[in-house]
Design a protein around this motif. Sequence first.
Motif, mmCIF file in Angstrom:
data_model
loop_
_atom_site.group_PDB
_atom_site.id
_atom_site.type_symbol
_atom_site.label_atom_id
_atom_site.label_comp_id
_atom_site.label_asym_id
_atom_site.label_seq_id
_atom_site.Cartn_x
_atom_site.Cartn_y
_atom_site.Cartn_z
ATOM 1 N N ILE A 268 135.760 37.429 9.293
ATOM 2 C CA ILE A 268 136.251 37.176 8.027
ATOM 3 C C ILE A 268 135.137 36.477 7.121
ATOM 4 O O ILE A 268 134.876 36.773 6.055
ATOM 5 C CB ILE A 268 137.590 36.576 7.795
ATOM 6 C CG1 ILE A 268 137.498 35.051 8.226
ATOM 7 C CG2 ILE A 268 138.548 37.058 8.479
ATOM 8 C CD1 ILE A 268 138.765 34.167 7.991
ATOM 9 N N ALA A 269 134.344 35.676 7.840
ATOM 10 C CA ALA A 269 133.225 34.749 7.207
ATOM 11 C C ALA A 269 132.337 34.279 8.295
ATOM 12 O O ALA A 269 132.305 33.159 8.735
ATOM 13 C CB ALA A 269 133.840 33.638 6.326
ATOM 14 N N PRO A 270 131.385 35.148 8.842
ATOM 15 C CA PRO A 270 130.453 34.619 9.771
ATOM 16 C C PRO A 270 129.619 33.574 9.537
ATOM 17 O O PRO A 270 129.213 32.861 10.327
ATOM 18 C CB PRO A 270 129.583 36.052 9.854
ATOM 19 C CG PRO A 270 130.397 37.027 9.119
ATOM 20 C CD PRO A 270 131.117 36.487 8.092
ATOM 21 N N GLU A 271 129.258 33.046 8.168
ATOM 22 C CA GLU A 271 128.476 32.080 7.897
ATOM 23 C C GLU A 271 129.221 30.630 8.213
ATOM 24 O O GLU A 271 128.839 29.494 8.061
ATOM 25 C CB GLU A 271 128.146 32.208 6.569
ATOM 26 C CG GLU A 271 129.331 31.760 5.647
ATOM 27 C CD GLU A 271 130.215 32.894 5.165
ATOM 28 O OE1 GLU A 271 130.749 32.984 4.399
ATOM 29 O OE2 GLU A 271 129.929 34.203 5.683
ATOM 30 N N LYS A 272 130.618 30.966 8.447
ATOM 31 C CA LYS A 272 131.183 29.490 8.745
ATOM 32 C C LYS A 272 131.832 29.451 10.182
ATOM 33 O O LYS A 272 132.440 28.693 10.531
ATOM 34 C CB LYS A 272 132.651 29.737 7.994
ATOM 35 C CG LYS A 272 132.642 29.935 6.519
ATOM 36 C CD LYS A 272 132.049 28.662 5.823
ATOM 37 C CE LYS A 272 132.808 27.410 5.591
ATOM 38 N NZ LYS A 272 132.211 26.365 4.859
ATOM 39 N N GLU A 273 131.367 30.175 10.949
ATOM 40 C CA GLU A 273 131.420 30.093 12.380
ATOM 41 C C GLU A 273 131.490 28.775 13.105
ATOM 42 O O GLU A 273 131.961 28.352 13.984
ATOM 43 C CB GLU A 273 130.706 31.164 13.277
ATOM 44 C CG GLU A 273 130.980 31.350 14.546
ATOM 45 C CD GLU A 273 129.884 32.092 15.298
ATOM 46 O OE1 GLU A 273 129.688 31.949 16.573
ATOM 47 O OE2 GLU A 273 129.019 32.813 14.799
#
Length: 515
Positions: A268-273
């Motif tokens: 849903i939000a790869p940048e927040k992994e």
Amino acid sequence: MNKELVINVTPSEISIALLEDKRLVELNKEKSDTKFSVGDIYYGKVKKIMPGLNAAFIDVGYERDAFLHYLDLGPQFLSLTKYLNFCLTNKQKIPNLSKFKLERDIDKDGTIVDVLKEGQYILVQIAKEPISQKGPRLSAEISIAGRNIVLMPFSEKVSISQKIESAEERNRLKKLLESIRPKNFGIIVRTVAESKKVADFDSELKELIRKFDAAFKHIKSIQPPKLVLGELNRTSAILRDILNASFNNIYVNDEDAYRDLKNYIKTIAPEKEKIVKHFNGKVPIFQQYGIDKQIKAHFGKTVAIKKGAYLVIEHTEALHVIDVNSGNRTQSDSNQEDNALDVNLAAVDEIARQLRLRDMGGIIVIDFIDMHVSEHKQKVYDKMKEAMELDRAKHHILSLSKFGLMQITRQRVRPEMHISITEKCPTCGGSGEIAPSILFIDDLENNLNFVIPKTKSTIYLHVHPYIAAFITKGFFSKRIKWIFKYKRKIVIKPVHSFSYLEYKFIDNQGQQILT
């Protein structure tokens, strides 16, 4: 605002705490065997028609039949029923909904007997979880929620979240979704979708349509009542609904849950992994992040605000009542109006927090301290509207009445959070209860702060020997901190006859300083 999620996984349940600037604002507890979550889609059977209520009771597998009102059928109920019957009787593969001919909308002033009959199979969605002695509340207006959008089968509308205020952005999103929306599928654009690109919507839309098709694929081979399409578990649903750019950290104490959450964040939000972190400390995770203490402080009948003021929260079957009290530390009578406003404004922030924290729903009545100036009443009302803006649950706030009462209705979709915070008293062997001991030192310091101005002499604090040992422990003990903070000599006197949480403040003359 700094947002953090702390997840405590145990064999019996998952507890999820949402912190905003280190303050606990939401707490969810999900049992490992939880059934009937909001958003679950069930294949049920009509058990009983109630013309007097204009409603029906549906068997979805719960011990009590679920409730479905005519107004919750949705305008496209006939289309849903036709499509369901087609999937049940057609031997070939399920039809493509975008090529399916929809039926007319049902009459909004119609009756339940016009569209339902006992024994009929029906597709329904959980709108409210079972609460108290009531079964689940249902809707037949099926929707499938994603991160950025909500898919509405059998509809043609594109709706934009009202929280997206920019008219230009609303028009952009509407045109964008209209361009990729398949026929017979409506879409609701969520607040988090603001500024998103077409690629984000396209991939999510295809995934939601795939879920819809999968729900009908094997429906003729199952017997009602049966779960057809399950909502995400509570943890993932919270992440889906609240994760945004201001979300800083997610801490979880279970290895498997950590991996699952990390994989979910990737989708849903790869940048927040990287915000997902595995906690493996020796102390319990809720204790490490100060959550246990906040739970003890804010789930009781009485909740402290500031300067001695407090809330009293009572619950009944019909409504919730919150009483705002100024306590015994009010300002002078000549300044009573300003004091009432000050306490009421402070109470507003805590009340808004309590509604989210306990997930209180239905009717809430708040008894504020009486104010006679209309501008002050308006300030309290405006402050409450502002404080409730962060609440994701639908709510409606009424202005203060002439009796100083404010009424709030708040969406109730699951049982209210109840946590017992009293502890068994070690002195009486468990025959009575005391306030939570974790808050005792804070309470002691609050009262010390109150007695300091009452005398210029040395203050002697009489406490139980165990408490005395705790306060004087270490080179930079609590006692030393208090001496530096208040610039006053403070002497700790252990008294063996005292109970654990008993204490007295004594002056130089041996007289008790009342708190």
